[in-house]
Design a protein around this motif. Structure first.
Motif, PDB file in Angstrom:
ATOM      1  N   ILE B  29      26.222  43.879  52.239  1.00 17.17           N
ATOM      2  CA  ILE B  29      26.163  42.424  52.437  1.00 17.17           C
ATOM      3  C   ILE B  29      24.745  41.906  52.177  1.00 17.17           C
ATOM      4  CG2 ILE B  29      26.269  40.594  54.200  1.00 17.17           C
ATOM      5  CD1 ILE B  29      28.979  41.461  53.220  1.00 17.17           C
ATOM      6  N   LEU B  32      23.845  41.894  48.582  1.00 16.63           N
ATOM      7  CA  LEU B  32      24.397  40.731  47.872  1.00 16.63           C
ATOM      8  C   LEU B  32      23.533  39.502  48.129  1.00 16.63           C
ATOM      9  CD1 LEU B  32      28.261  40.995  48.453  1.00 16.63           C
ATOM     10  CD2 LEU B  32      27.051  41.134  46.283  1.00 16.63           C
ATOM     11  N   ALA B 221      29.342  36.897  49.790  1.00 10.90           N
ATOM     12  CA  ALA B 221      28.868  37.807  50.843  1.00 10.90           C
ATOM     13  C   ALA B 221      29.372  37.328  52.201  1.00 10.90           C
ATOM     14  CB  ALA B 221      27.341  37.866  50.834  1.00 10.90           C
TER      15      ALA B 221
END
Lengths: 256, 331, 366
Positions: B29, B32, B221
């Motif tokens: 995450i 991203l 994300a």
């Protein structure tokens, strides 16, 4: 006068109380090579900025290819075929010489964002064309060996040439050169003079050039405009300009 | 229809395994988020401090969409569509804030985007309970697979896989974009906007494109994060998160893709490892927030363009190998 | 009702103005949004808090209310001095090395310093808010007699189960109690020969005080910037730092002094802030700091009168706009959105008039 490529009509630029350019009217015919001279602070670069849209005019109009471009943005004017170089070099420093040229070169369509991300065949074709054509331009200006160097690492003279090369990538009709020979030695200056002459023929250009070097200007320009304190004080053939008392006064007066 | 019916995984994970899966998911995450912020701050050299706002918009967009269509649609398409919806929401947010603000100078843009990020958080906090859950948060139905005690491990492994697939796709897309006409125009605007405009590039369009694309990735994300967490609250998307994302980008090197993923791993690992330690673990844990801010300041003083600069880790490795080879041949 | 909100707004606006001054002066010289400025303000607030709580200046033997005024006077000076010195230290250690590295690196450094100071404050002073120490008037027990005119307290130290030593105020005599011999004896048995009454400052008196302080400070700053050598050097440096350097101005000294003066007045704002809102906490600098930057932008960044006007406008807007939205348009939750309104205001000002009310336009040279 249907064959006017470019003209300004009484353009004026004021900063607060100061008038940097006052009612200047120029006219360029296709294929001409015209000089713009004047002492320091005469407003030459300001006039270039008004022509190219880097700055907005206070009064007057700018016409290019029969169109009033006074209200157009800088990139819109460039899109019509107006390219320039800069007095103090403004290459994109961290990009390679080749990328500096490729960035300006529009090339065939099909090079949009999605095609690029997915690496579609159309994108690859277009990218190859851009690369090949940009390399040709670099070769023309004898810069091919430096193609992969960061532009900021190039020698000074080569940077000046790369600026012209980059402007040519726009495939312009009108090329504006702002002191292209500044900082060059006499041999380099002579070379550049010939190059500019040849480029005009090869690329079918109309050129307006600001230059301090009198030999340079007198040597290649067909006509010359003289600015002083933001006003046009003379204009004509090089021989006429040389003898114009106002011009002599402006230059000698400036040296006081 | 859930993924579980296609993938009879039945993975077994010990507590260590669960912890690692959580770390890896968060690394994906934050990678991203870092990659997308890198597009704005590293390549386009704009200065945005509102990335947490787009992340939140994506998370809440996906959560809202999932709640609306839960039960009306099979799970996997719903998951995918909620992700697309989240990207759309964040992209629209990016466009709305980008169009007026991208003319602003660097530091003014930073403050305007920071204000935007805070507005998003305050708006979610004050939203009606039935719409976005207000300050109590929003529960996201499990749609991609049923998460029970038995399938919990499968779920985590699956989400980690999805996360890293997305990281790889994003990295690939950004790399391709940079090496195209649009990408070059973006770099040119970043390095000298005036020259770019005078040579036929529309600077605003170039900036807005980069900004909107980065917002969309942050939204993506957010969507994946919301599905993984199962419950999201507005306070998770605060300014500290923004600083964390920024630290990842700077640590990894502005403009370096592999550096960004590496930095995300480093930061998340340390953070999660410290969280696992007992409360009285000593100075290193107690003062972590201080150390973390100090790292940021020291980095900016000594390596303002990142540890490796804009180079990829492979470049660094190649240079090192060349250096060793030279040493060996000298010896 | 409306007048109350207006006063609230002016009081808050004066605090914003005190913080905005530092932002605007620093930005004027080195073009840095000093994100950590809110933390200088926070540290000033803590220093003021400790002075008021622990120095016991109220005990000075002068007629009331002089000791209380003296108490605040000392707290303000201490807060300002410490905030100013902290700013000079920060500039020297963190900002000066990145001054040449570009504005983005500098701004990020400032964000880092801001976080650093916040978290150090959390570690040193704890994350929990502490309530504002009301000024006290001390009385020897022997001086009191008859019916008590107020509540009287004394401080007692005790140890918690965690082993921490905590000071706590105990109510010894309630208002209206008759102080007879037994009562007196029981208090003396607990080891107290002195009690105090608390003076609660009304929010209104604090607001008047802040506004007056701003009115007092404005000519001082004006004089400093317009009439002194240092002020002239500051203005020269903000016009063109390189030219100023060539003319023999010590830029580093000028920058350090600018940081000092800016944080010094922020310290005044810090003490005023905790007196108005009744508590001090490590995160206290973040939001007022951001909003003060908004105020500086509204007024025109780089302009000192602009910062004062911008602060007052923002303070009044923040108090009045939600009030109007609530009373006139019936929007019940308007006050919950006041921070969002302030930020929306910021974005609109930046987009519509980035030079602010009194700022100078900037051009780029081609």
């Amino acid at each position: 006068m249907s064959d006017v490529l470019f003209s300004t009509h009484a353009v004026t630029k004021r900063y607060g109380g100061l008038t940097a350019v006052s009612k200047v009217s120029l006219e360029l015919h296709p294929g001409e090579l015209v000089g713009l001279i004047g002492p320091n602070g005469a407003g030459k670069t300001t006039l270039f900025n008004l022509i190219t849209g880097a700055d907005t005019v206070s009064e007057g109009t700018v016409t290019f290819r029969g169109e009033d471009v006074t209200e157009l943005k800088d990139y819109e004017r460039a899109g019509l075929g107006m390219a320039r170089t800069f007095q103090n070099i403004r290459l994109w420093p961290d990009m390679s010489a080749l990328d500096n040229v490729q960035t300006v070169y529009q090339g065939p369509r099909g090079n949009n964002g999605f095609g690029a991300i997915l690496r579609l065949p159309g994108f690859k074709r277009s990218e190859r064309r851009i690369r090949d054509d940009s390399m040709k331009l670099l070769e023309r200006m004898d810069l091919a060996e430096h193609a992969d160097m960061r532009s900021v690492d190039l020698p000074y003279g080569e940077q000046r040439k790369l600026e012209i090369c980059r402007a040519l990538a726009l495939e312009p009709k009108l090329l504006l050169l702002d002191e292209p020979a500044a900082g060059m030695n006499p041999t380099e200056k002579t070379d550049l003079m010939h190059t500019v002459e040849q480029l005009r023929q090869e690329f079918d250009l109309t050129i307006l050039v600001i230059e301090h070097d009198m030999k340079f200007v007198m040597g290649i320009c067909e006509r010359i405009y003289v600015l002083d304190h933001g006003e046009e004080i003379a204009h004509g053939k090089p021989d006429e300009i040389k003898q114009d008392p106002k011009v002599i006064e402006a230059y000698l007066g400036g040296a006081e | 229809m859930t993924l579980a019916s296609f993938l009879p995984l039945a993975i077994e994970l010990g507590p260590q395994g669960f912890w690692w899966m959580n770390v890896l998911f968060l690394v994906a995450i934050y990678s991203l988020l870092g990659l997308s912020l890198n597009l704005i701050n590293g390549y386009a050299r704009m200065f945005s401090l509102g990335h947490h706002g787009f992340w939140a918009m994506g998370a809440y967009g996906a959560a809202w969409f999932t709640i609306q269509f839960h039960g009306h649609m099979p799970g996997v398409p719903l998951f995918l569509m909620s992700c697309v919806f989240a990207m759309g929401v964040a992209a629209v947010g990016g466009l709305l804030i980008g169009l007026p603000c991208l003319r602003l100078r660097g530091d003014y843009l930073a403050i305007a985007t920071l204000g935007f990020g805070e507005i998003v958080r305050i708006a979610i906090q004050n939203s009606p309970r039935e719409a976005l859950g207000g300050s109590l948060g929003l529960e996201v139905p499990r749609v991609i697979m049923d998460v029970t005690r038995k399938t919990k491990a499968d779920f985590r492994v699956l989400m980690v896989a999805i996360g890293f697939v997305l990281v790889a796709l994003t990295a690939w897309a950004i790399r391709n974009y940079i090496r195209s006409a649009r990408g070059r125009a973006m770099l040119a605007v970043a390095q000298d906007e005036t020259a770019a405009g005078l040579l036929g590039i529309n600077p605003v369009r170039s900036k807005v494109l980069a900004f909107v694309a980065a917002s969309a990735v942050a939204g993506l994300a957010g969507a994946v994060y919301a599905h993984y967490q199962g419950i999201i609250t507005p306070l998770e998307f605060n300014f500290m998160e923004m600083v964390k994302i920024f630290l990842i980008v700077v640590l990894g090197g502005l403009g370096s893709i592999s550096g960004c993923v590496f930095a995300a791993f480093l930061l998340i690992f340390v953070e999660q490892w410290l969280a696992k330690l007992p409360a009285d673990a000593g100075f290193f844990k107690d003062w972590w927030q201080v150390e973390y801010a100090a790292i940021l300041v020291l980095l900016m003083i000594f390596r303002p363009r990142g540890i490796f600069g804009p180079r990829e880790i492979t470049d660094v490795w190649r240079d090192l190998k060349a250096k060793w080879a030279k040493k060996r041949s000298a010896a | 009702m409306f007048f109350d909100y207006l006063m609230n707004g002016l009081g808050l606006g004066a605090i914003f103005a005190f913080i905005a001054l530092g932002y605007t002066m620093v930005y004027g010289i080195i073009k840095l949004i000093n994100f950590a400025h809110g933390e200088f303000f926070m540290v000033g607030a803590y220093v003021g808090y400790f002075c008021l709580r622990d120095l016991d200046i109220e005990r000075v033997g002068l007629p009331q209310p002089l000791p209380i005024l003296l108490d605040f006077f000392v707290a303000l000076w201490a807060a300002s001095l410490v905030a100013g010195l902290l700013a000079v230290l920060t500039e020297r250690v963190a900002y000066r090395p990145v001054r040449k590295a570009g504005r983005i690196a500098a701004l990020l450094t400032a964000v880092g310093v801001s976080l650093l100071l916040q978290n150090i404050a959390v570690q040193v002073w704890g994350a929990n808010p502490r309530s504002f120490p009301d000024p006290r008037v001390f009385h020897a027990l022997d001086d009191l007699e008859g019916e008590a005119q107020a509540n009287y307290y004394a401080d007692r130290e005790f140890t918690t189960t965690q082993g921490e030593t905590v000071t706590e105020a105990v109510l010894l005599i309630s208002q209206g109690d008759v102080l007879d011999a037994t009562k007196r004896a029981s208090i003396e048995d607990q080891g107290f020969d002195e009690v105090y009454e608390r003076v609660t400052l009304s929010p209104k008196s604090v607001q008047y005080f802040v506004i007056l302080a701003l009115i007092g400070w404005t000519p001082i700053l004006w004089f400093l910037v317009k009439r002194t050598r240092m002020g002239k050097a500051m203005r020269a440096a903000s016009e063109d730092a390189d030219a100023a350097r060539l003319m023999g101005i010590n830029i580093n000294l000028v920058v350090a002094l600018t940081f000092f003066v800016g944080a010094f007045v922020a310290g005044v704002g810090g003490v005023a802030y905790i007196a108005t809102y009744g508590k001090v906490e490590p995160m206290l600098g973040f939001l007022p700091g951001l909003k003060a930057f908004v105020a500086a932008v509204i007024g025109g960044i780089g302009s000192i009168p602009g910062a004062i006007i911008g602060g007052l406008i923002l303070g009044v807007a923040e108090a009045i706009i939600p009030f109007v939205l609530q009373e006139v348009f019936g929007w019940e939750e308007a006050f919950a959105w006041k921070d969002a309104i302030a930020f929306a205001f910021l974005i609109v000002v930046l987009v519509v008039k980035p030079t602010g009310l009194l700022g100078k336009p900037m051009r780029e040279k081609v």
